[in-house]
Design an enzyme around this catalytic site. Structure first.
Site, PDB file in Angstrom:
ATOM      1  N   HIS A 189      -2.072  -4.311   0.507  1.00  0.00           N
ATOM      2  CA  HIS A 189      -2.465  -3.032  -0.340  1.00  0.00           C
ATOM      3  C   HIS A 189      -2.347  -1.716   0.693  1.00  0.00           C
ATOM      4  CE1 HIS A 189      -3.602  -5.403  -3.418  1.00  0.00           C
ATOM      5  NE2 HIS A 189      -4.392  -5.900  -2.856  1.00  0.00           N
ATOM      6  N   ASP A 235      -5.188 -16.100  -4.368  1.00  0.00           N
ATOM      7  CA  ASP A 235      -5.785 -15.755  -5.547  1.00  0.00           C
ATOM      8  C   ASP A 235      -5.314 -15.927  -6.948  1.00  0.00           C
ATOM      9  OD1 ASP A 235      -4.022 -13.811  -4.635  1.00  0.00           O
ATOM     10  OD2 ASP A 235      -5.751 -12.326  -4.332  1.00  0.00           O
ATOM     11  N   ASP A 258       0.956 -13.171  -3.957  1.00  0.00           N
ATOM     12  CA  ASP A 258      -0.478 -12.592  -4.056  1.00  0.00           C
ATOM     13  C   ASP A 258      -0.568 -12.372  -5.440  1.00  0.00           C
ATOM     14  OD1 ASP A 258      -3.090 -11.898  -2.282  1.00  0.00           O
ATOM     15  OD2 ASP A 258      -2.984 -10.577  -3.961  1.00  0.00           O
ATOM     16  N   HIS A 292      -2.441  -9.867  -6.805  1.00  0.00           N
ATOM     17  CA  HIS A 292      -2.551  -8.499  -6.904  1.00  0.00           C
ATOM     18  C   HIS A 292      -1.007  -7.845  -6.480  1.00  0.00           C
ATOM     19  CE1 HIS A 292      -6.783  -9.601  -6.042  1.00  0.00           C
ATOM     20  NE2 HIS A 292      -6.970  -8.905  -6.915  1.00  0.00           N
TER      21      HIS A 292
HETATM   22  C1  SP5 Z   1      -5.550  -8.765  -0.519  1.00  0.00           C
HETATM   23  C2  SP5 Z   1      -6.168  -8.926  -1.790  1.00  0.00           C
HETATM   24  O1  SP5 Z   1      -6.106  -9.961  -2.480  1.00  0.00           O
HETATM   25  N1  SP5 Z   1      -7.159  -7.687  -2.212  1.00  0.00           N
HETATM   26  C3  SP5 Z   1      -7.687  -7.912  -3.404  1.00  0.00           C
HETATM   27  C4  SP5 Z   1      -8.573  -6.458  -3.560  1.00  0.00           C
HETATM   28  C5  SP5 Z   1      -9.225  -6.669  -4.629  1.00  0.00           C
HETATM   29  N2  SP5 Z   1     -10.065  -5.536  -4.871  1.00  0.00           N
HETATM   30  C6  SP5 Z   1     -10.974  -5.586  -6.191  1.00  0.00           C
HETATM   31  C7  SP5 Z   1     -11.980  -6.445  -5.902  1.00  0.00           C
HETATM   32  C8  SP5 Z   1     -12.830  -6.716  -7.208  1.00  0.00           C
HETATM   33  C9  SP5 Z   1     -13.665  -7.681  -7.159  1.00  0.00           C
HETATM   34  N3  SP5 Z   1     -14.232  -8.144  -8.568  1.00  0.00           N
HETATM   35  C10 SP5 Z   1     -15.288  -8.957  -8.307  1.00  0.00           C
HETATM   36  C11 SP5 Z   1     -15.782  -9.496  -9.679  1.00  0.00           C
HETATM   37  C12 SP5 Z   1     -16.772 -10.312  -9.738  1.00  0.00           C
HETATM   38  N4  SP5 Z   1     -16.940 -11.088 -10.862  1.00  0.00           N
HETATM   39 ZN    ZN Z   2      -4.683 -10.285  -3.858  1.00  0.00          ZN
END
Ligand code: SP5
Ligand code: ZN
Length: 372
Positions: free
Chosen positions: A171, A296, A207, A209
């Site tokens: 990111h 993930d 990944d 994302h």
């Molecule tokens: C490297 C990588 O996988 N970065 C991911 C960044 C995601 N950022 C958003 C996180 C959102 C967290 N959501 C929590 C939901 C709980 N149910």
């Molecule tokens: Zn990710």
């Protein structure tokens, strides 16, 4: 396969993150890398090596020097400015609408790095989900050295090497950190490989994302193809990039391929996307693929919505290696800690053409988890 690992990641000691204004237990924690290290050690088929120090030049080949300086001094500035927080997170971001109607020149003259640490974090940061602590910079530098050392092994002829990078990187853009990422380990490795081999390099980002940083860094580049399979940005982070119609510009026109998938994506659907991604990489001329590897996408991941199983990672690793190119495999996300070790073992054994026998059910590779 050689695994590059450093305990430097432990200095990025994160316990909480902010999600939509709420403080929640952190997802991107040190235990992630330790779980993977333990599982690969127990496997017996992986040889661990420490990274070598590559200095700052390969980082500024990809990132704005100001970002590097900010990350280096951010924590001491937090303390010097008397900001009483367990981690640094931005106060205000320069939303483009703040400057609506102003000329590009006027904006360029106005938008500069402020002094307040919360403002500086807003200037360089994408979101509030990348908490920065005292050891973040050292850990992020360590992750870059892990990636570059894995790249060195492959450039020297190894068919594959795995860099256990933490914090992750995809990111992070040229002038921005975010999404648990500080330096873009995969982009720095890809750039170093281009410079040392003078070959085209492909990045395969699996990944969950979209790797907005990797896309941004190589957007206009004809010598690096970025191919990503990820959650549809309409419903998932990073929201504002990752759509299928983003294909690159200038020399990079046609060198960017985004494959967004919907919530609930199954093993079979995901493998279809993997084949499409690998076809796009097979068209390129290089001999090295940098893999941004995230788990993930796993069905039990706390922040993902896909339904992948451990077995499919073995198959994805196998199909990726079947292209016949050398692989620099770098860890990105993956937050279901109990399964990370097995998922990594499955992927990496697949990439080496080795079989994969899952550990006994309920174990997830954790010693002591199976009764008796
Ligand atoms: C490297 C990588 O996988 N970065 C991911 C960044 C995601 N950022 C958003 C996180 C959102 C967290 N959501 C929590 C939901 C709980 N149910
Ligand atoms: Zn990710």
């Amino acid at each position: 396969m050689q695994v590059v690992y450093t305990p430097a990641h432990l200095a990025h000691d994160i316990t909480t993150e902010t999600f939509m204004g709420l403080s929640i237990p952190a997802n991107e924690v040190a235990e992630r890398a330790e779980k993977i290290r333990d599982a690969l050690t127990a496997d017996g088929g992986f040889a661990f090596v420490e990274p070598t120090d590559h200095g700052e030049a390969p980082i500024t080949a990809v990132h704005e020097p100001g970002l590097v300086r900010f990350l280096e001094v951010a924590w001491s500035e937090v303390r010097r400015q008397g900001i009483a927080r367990p981690f640094l997170s931005a106060d205000t971001y320069p939303n483009t609408a703040m400057f609506e109607g102003m000329s590009e020149d006027a904006i360029a003259a106005l938008v500069r790095e402020p002094v307040h640490a919360g403002g500086r974090a807003g200037f360089w940061g994408l979101d509030s989900a990348a908490p920065l602590v005292a050891g973040t910079y050292l850990a992020a530098r360590g992750a870059v050295d892990v990636a570059l050392t894995a790249a060195d092994l492959v450039v020297a002829g190894a068919p594959a090497a795995y860099g256990l990078c933490r914090p992750p990187g995809h990111h992070a853009a040229r002038s921005m950190y975010g999404g648990y990422c500080f330096f873009n380990n995969a982009a720095i490795a890809a750039e170093a490989i281009v410079r040392s081999t003078h070959e085209h390099v492909a990045i395969l980002d699996v990944d969950y994302h979209h790797g907005n940083g990797s896309q941004q860094i190589f957007w206009r580049r004809g010598d690096v193809r970025y191919v990503s399979i990820h959650a549809d940005p309409d419903s998932d982070y990073p929201y504002f990039l990752g759509r299928a119609d983003e294909t690159g510009e200038g020399d990079g026109a046609g060198e960017n391929l985004n494959i967004p998938l919907s919530a609930g994506t199954t093993d079979e659907e995901y493998l279809g996307a993997v084949d499409q991604a690998l076809d796009a990489i097979a068209e390129t001329s290089g001999s090295v693929i940098v893999v941004s590897l995230g788990f993930d996408t796993y069905g039990l991941d706390p922040i993902g919505t896909f339904a992948l199983t451990t077995g499919v990672y073995h198959e994805i690793g196998r199909r990726t290696a079947a292209l016949g190119r050398r692989l620099v495999i770098l860890q990105e996300g993956g937050y279901h800690r109990p399964s990370l070790g097995e998922n990594a073992r499955a992927w990496l054994r697949g990439a080496e053409g080795r079989s994969f026998e899952p550990r006994p059910a309920g174990g997830f590779g954790e010693s002591g988890a199976v009764a008796g």
